[in-house]
Design a protein around this motif. Structure first.
Motif, PDB file in Angstrom:
ATOM      1  N   LEU A 142       0.817  -1.210   0.000  1.00  0.00           N
ATOM      2  CA  LEU A 142       0.000   0.000   0.000  1.00  0.00           C
ATOM      3  C   LEU A 142       0.849   1.258   0.000  1.00  0.00           C
ATOM      4  O   LEU A 142       0.528   2.230  -0.673  1.00  0.00           O
ATOM      5  N   PHE A 143       1.907   1.260   0.797  1.00  0.00           N
ATOM      6  CA  PHE A 143       2.798   2.416   0.802  1.00  0.00           C
ATOM      7  C   PHE A 143       4.157   2.024   1.344  1.00  0.00           C
ATOM      8  O   PHE A 143       4.315   0.997   2.007  1.00  0.00           O
ATOM      9  N   VAL A 144       5.142   2.859   1.040  1.00  0.00           N
ATOM     10  CA  VAL A 144       6.514   2.683   1.525  1.00  0.00           C
ATOM     11  C   VAL A 144       6.958   4.020   2.095  1.00  0.00           C
ATOM     12  O   VAL A 144       6.872   5.058   1.429  1.00  0.00           O
ATOM     13  N   ASP A 145       7.455   4.009   3.330  1.00  0.00           N
ATOM     14  CA  ASP A 145       7.901   5.249   3.982  1.00  0.00           C
ATOM     15  C   ASP A 145       9.338   5.089   4.444  1.00  0.00           C
ATOM     16  O   ASP A 145       9.644   4.218   5.246  1.00  0.00           O
ATOM     17  N   HIS A 146      10.218   5.951   3.923  1.00  0.00           N
ATOM     18  CA  HIS A 146      11.614   5.959   4.339  1.00  0.00           C
ATOM     19  C   HIS A 146      11.901   7.056   5.361  1.00  0.00           C
ATOM     20  O   HIS A 146      13.051   7.262   5.742  1.00  0.00           O
ATOM     21  N   GLY A 147      10.881   7.753   5.785  1.00  0.00           N
ATOM     22  CA  GLY A 147      11.069   8.844   6.719  1.00  0.00           C
ATOM     23  C   GLY A 147      11.154  10.184   6.024  1.00  0.00           C
ATOM     24  O   GLY A 147      10.393  11.101   6.315  1.00  0.00           O
ATOM     25  N   ASP A 148      12.077  10.299   5.072  1.00  0.00           N
ATOM     26  CA  ASP A 148      12.215  11.552   4.322  1.00  0.00           C
ATOM     27  C   ASP A 148      11.477  11.518   2.990  1.00  0.00           C
ATOM     28  O   ASP A 148      11.122  12.561   2.440  1.00  0.00           O
ATOM     29  N   VAL A 149      11.246  10.308   2.477  1.00  0.00           N
ATOM     30  CA  VAL A 149      10.550  10.130   1.201  1.00  0.00           C
ATOM     31  C   VAL A 149       9.558   8.980   1.358  1.00  0.00           C
ATOM     32  O   VAL A 149       9.896   7.939   1.934  1.00  0.00           O
TER      33      VAL A 149
END
Length: 317
Positions: A142-149
């Motif tokens: 559903l989503f990917v979060d790297h913190g900054d992007v």
């Protein structure tokens, strides 16, 4: 919080961001300021056939804490150098950049996804992977979060990502209040699948073999204090443990045990934010047995301790 628009803008993806970040729950202060910008201010056409007026240009990105790129139509259309430069400049100074659906193509053209895992709408995933071989495209999540992007899949997954960002900023309890105002169900994890396998017709027995997991999940959410185990989930659903595991994998992209642990940790976050209960009592309330177990699971999931989380998001703050 600034949404970067491009013509023709998809209204739904823009609405995902404006609804989540613009919603103020009752008895809560506003946590975000929300605005929009575009490369060229003025009338901006949409895919729905009407135009919206945009007052601000790219200078709005110079002060934004978070920039949301609300889809791209068509996905592979070239991004103007000024737009790519503005996104890179915002990222360099520490702004968080999030893309909804095909907005991932904009981030990829700006080089912000190079060497990183990302996602987009499943229909566009192969296109993104072939056009940008340095991006590690995951078409299932559903989503990917790297913190900054961060990137999300299409339509509803944009809401999932935005609510996830609210949880990151202001805690689980506040994000749940936002979701409640929007009449949304409990949140979905980023690693859940973008779409479920076609369910088989349900059988007429009560509580049994309904191909949709929704009734079972609702039942379990109300009993997260330890009365629910994976075995009881299977018993309530009227299926074997193997069948239950298969349905969780098909519909949620995770196992029953992992889903149950995630719900317990979310309940623990809410208690840490909204009560002064000792950590031992929080662990007992969410079915994690002991403070030691809660601390271990909490650190593995969130990279911090229950005490540090309470200091950051608790009501005393």
């Amino acid at each position: 919080m600034v949404a970067l628009l491009s013509p023709p803008q998809a209204p739904f993806e823009l609405a995902c961001a404006s609804e989540v970040f613009g919603t103020v729950p009752p008895d809560s202060p506003a946590r975000y300021g929300f605005s929009v910008c575009a490369e060229r201010p003025g009338p901006l056409p949409t895919t729905a056939g009407y135009a919206i007026h945009v007052d601000s240009g790219l200078e709005a990105l110079q002060e934004a804490d978070t920039v949301v790129v609300a889809a791209r139509n068509p996905p592979g259309a070239p991004v103007a150098p000024a737009v790519a430069d503005a996104l890179r400049a915002a990222h360099r100074r520490g702004a968080r950049i999030a893309a909804i659906c095909t907005g991932a193509f904009v981030l990829a053209q700006a080089g912000l996804l190079d060497g990183r895992r990302a996602t987009t709408h499943w229909r566009r995933a192969a296109h993104l992977a072939s056009a940008f071989p340095r991006v590690q495209v995951d078409p299932d999540v559903l989503f990917v979060d790297h913190g900054d992007v961060a990137t999300s899949a299409g339509t509803g997954a944009g809401i999932d990502l935005c609510l996830h960002l609210v949880r990151t900023d202001h805690g689980a309890a506040y994000a749940d209040r936002v979701a409640r105002v929007m009449v949304l169900p409990p949140h979905r994890e980023g690693n859940q699948r973008q779409y479920a396998a076609r369910p088989a017709p349900p059988r007429p027995a009560p509580h049994r073999a309904d191909a949709s997991l929704a009734p079972l999940l609702e039942w379990a959410e109300a009993r997260i204090d330890g009365r629910v185990t994976v075995g009881r989930l299977a018993e309530y659903a009227g299926v074997s443990g193997r069948t239950l595991a298969r349905r969780f994998t098909e519909q949620l992209g995770t196992s029953p045990g992992r889903w149950l642990l995630a719900r317990r940790l979310d309940a623990a976050r809410a208690l840490l934010e909204e009560t002064d209960l000792p950590v031992e009592a929080v662990a007992a309330r969410v079915g994690l047995a002991s403070a030691v177990n809660l601390r271990r699971r909490f650190r593995a999931r969130f990279g911090t301790t229950p005490g540090a989380y309470r200091r950051a998001f608790g009501r005393a703050r």
